[in-house]
Design an enzyme around this catalytic site. Structure first.
Site, short mmCIF file in Angstrom:
data_model
loop_
_atom_site.label_atom_id
_atom_site.label_comp_id
_atom_site.label_asym_id
_atom_site.label_seq_id
_atom_site.Cartn_x
_atom_site.Cartn_y
_atom_site.Cartn_z
N GLY A 1 6.91 1.55 -9.99
CA GLY A 1 6.30 2.83 -9.28
C GLY A 1 6.25 2.35 -7.86
N ASN A 2 5.48 3.09 -7.14
CA ASN A 2 5.58 2.78 -5.41
C ASN A 2 4.08 3.18 -5.10
OD1 ASN A 2 5.04 5.99 -4.79
ND2 ASN A 2 7.14 6.14 -5.69
N HIS A 3 3.76 2.92 -3.83
CA HIS A 3 2.48 2.93 -3.26
C HIS A 3 1.88 4.21 -2.75
CE1 HIS A 3 1.93 -1.28 -3.25
NE2 HIS A 3 3.05 -1.68 -2.62
#
Ligand code: CTP
Length: 403
Positions: free
Chosen positions: A212-214
């Site tokens: 995923g990412n932030h």
């Protein structure tokens, strides 16, 4: 949800018998989700008490330029009251107050507030039938309309004098409906369909792990709120996000992976007028998803990745009447890369974030953007809250997309 939700409404009460109905008006505004303050003419207090209206509005009611509190006299600032208001609604508006408003007379706090108001003003006349038809009143009403005020027409019925005819203040429900309808009809995106993507996507590795990412989704949610405030019907396709949204004009569609986002977006794209893709879609996903949790085996783990579908590029290829906006998050050669993306993906606008700018990017309440259009005109903005960035983006869209 009402268009009045979250708005500041100042109710002005003048001295007509219909003032007793203002308790219901305040209740309706509060129920619609508005913040309400009340300003009264001194004589109107004979018809309804400030205590009733302050209790219902949950705010102090003002009727004079000064309030005595213990030994002190406090100035009631009419300019602050006027500037606080998103809408000023004068109901009931007597012949006397209407005449003063039409001529700029300023001999009480309500009138001083009216003269200071920069917001939209609505007024609901209330008087006996002959007063309502009198040439002076008719002229005053015309004058007030020519100044940009909106009249909520009086209704017909039994009047306090015992006569029957026009002049009765509109019913509180009709006052609310009139205001909501007028605000809606003036909104630039009324009836338009806006599609927005937000948040990250999660690409499963096994049943418990993902890539995923932030991204928090905040920018996309702010865009959805702004579009809805401008009158659009919004579909917000969001990846996993902790952001909440509750607006009658926003339909939220939750997805997890890039593939799910791709499918959801294509379901709504054909019929939309504007599409803004602000999601931080994962560019890669595991080539295969393990059906059971992957166990440690005392050695490292190599995961093979394949590229996800580029949702924005696919919309660019299918574009017909839609106005298409993309985002670019860059770290080097920002302008050149963003312009390249704009043309490659057949966009009408691209919003560039640079990770080199402090206050821009993931999980921040602020953002700093440059907006570039298809002719490569660049507009650089200051660092702002994401709420204000969303406003800027729609201002730029509305300058170019005539709806
Ligand atoms: N985007 C998308 N689908 C993807 C990847 C990105 O729709 N699979 C959209 C994003 O929502 C954003 C825009 O494309 O509006 C730009 O994303 P970005 O990651 O900055 O650019 P990429 O096209 O992935 O290019 P690069 O990897 O070269 O930076």
């Amino acid at each position: 949800m009402s268009v009045l939700s979250g708005k500041n409404i100042l109710l002005g009460v003048t001295a007509g018998i219909a003032a007793y109905k203002t308790a219901f008006i305040v209740r309706l505004f509060i129920k619609a989700g508005a913040h309400v303050k009340v300003v009264m003419t001194p004589a109107s207090k004979d018809f309804v008490t400030p205590l009733t209206l302050s209790t219902l509005s949950k705010n102090p009611v003002h009727s004079t330029f000064y309030t005595k509190e213990d030994e002190n006299e406090l100035w009631n600032n009419h300019v602050d009251l006027a500037l606080w208001a998103d809408y000023f609604v004068i109901a009931p508006a007597t012949a006397n107050t209407l005449s003063k408003m039409a001529n700029g007379t300023c001999d009480n706090l309500l009138l001083a507030t009216y003269l200071s108001a920069k917001c939209k003003v609505f007024f609901a006349p209330a008087m006996d039938l002959d007063m309502y038809l009198h040439k002076t009143t008719v002229e005053n009403l015309k004058k007030l309309a020519s100044y940009g005020n909106s009249m909520i027409p009086a209704e017909s019925g039994e009047l306090a004098s015992g006569l029957h005819g026009e002049g009765r203040m509109a019913d509180p429900e009709n006052i609310l409906l009139f205001i909501e309808k007028e605000i809606l009809s003036g909104l630039p995106l009324k009836g338009k369909k806006v599609l927005i993507t937000a948040g990250p996507t999660h690409e499963a590795i096994d049943p418990v792990r993902f890539i995923g990412n932030h991204s928090s989704g905040k920018m996309g949610f702010e865009l959805a709120k702004e579009a809805a405030n401008l009158g659009a019907n919004v579909t917000l396709v969001s990846g996993p996000s902790n952001e909440n949204i509750n607006h009658a004009f926003i339909q939220r569609v939750d997805v997890i992976s890039a593939e799910q986002m791709y499918k959801a977006v294509h379901q709504y794209y054909k019929n939309c007028d504007i599409a803004i893709l602000s999601a931080a879609v994962a560019d890669f996903k595991p080539s295969s998803v393990a059906s059971n949790k992957i166990k440690k085996k005392g050695v490292g783990l190599t995961i093979e990745l394949t590229q996800t579908k580029d949702i924005l590029a696919s919309l660019g290829r299918e574009k017909k009447h839609q106005f298409l906006v993309g985002f670019a998050l860059e770290t080097t050669n920002e302008l050149e890369n963003a312009k390249g993306k704009l043309h490659r993906k057949n966009l009408d606008l691209i919003v560039l974030n640079s990770l080199n700018d402090k206050g821009a990017g993931f999980k921040k309440a602020t953002n700093k953007v440059t907006i570039i259009d298809a002719e490569e005109n660049c507009t650089e903005f200051e660092m702002k809250s994401k709420t204000d960035v969303a406003k800027d983006i729609f201002t730029e869209i509305l300058k170019r997309h005539h709806v």
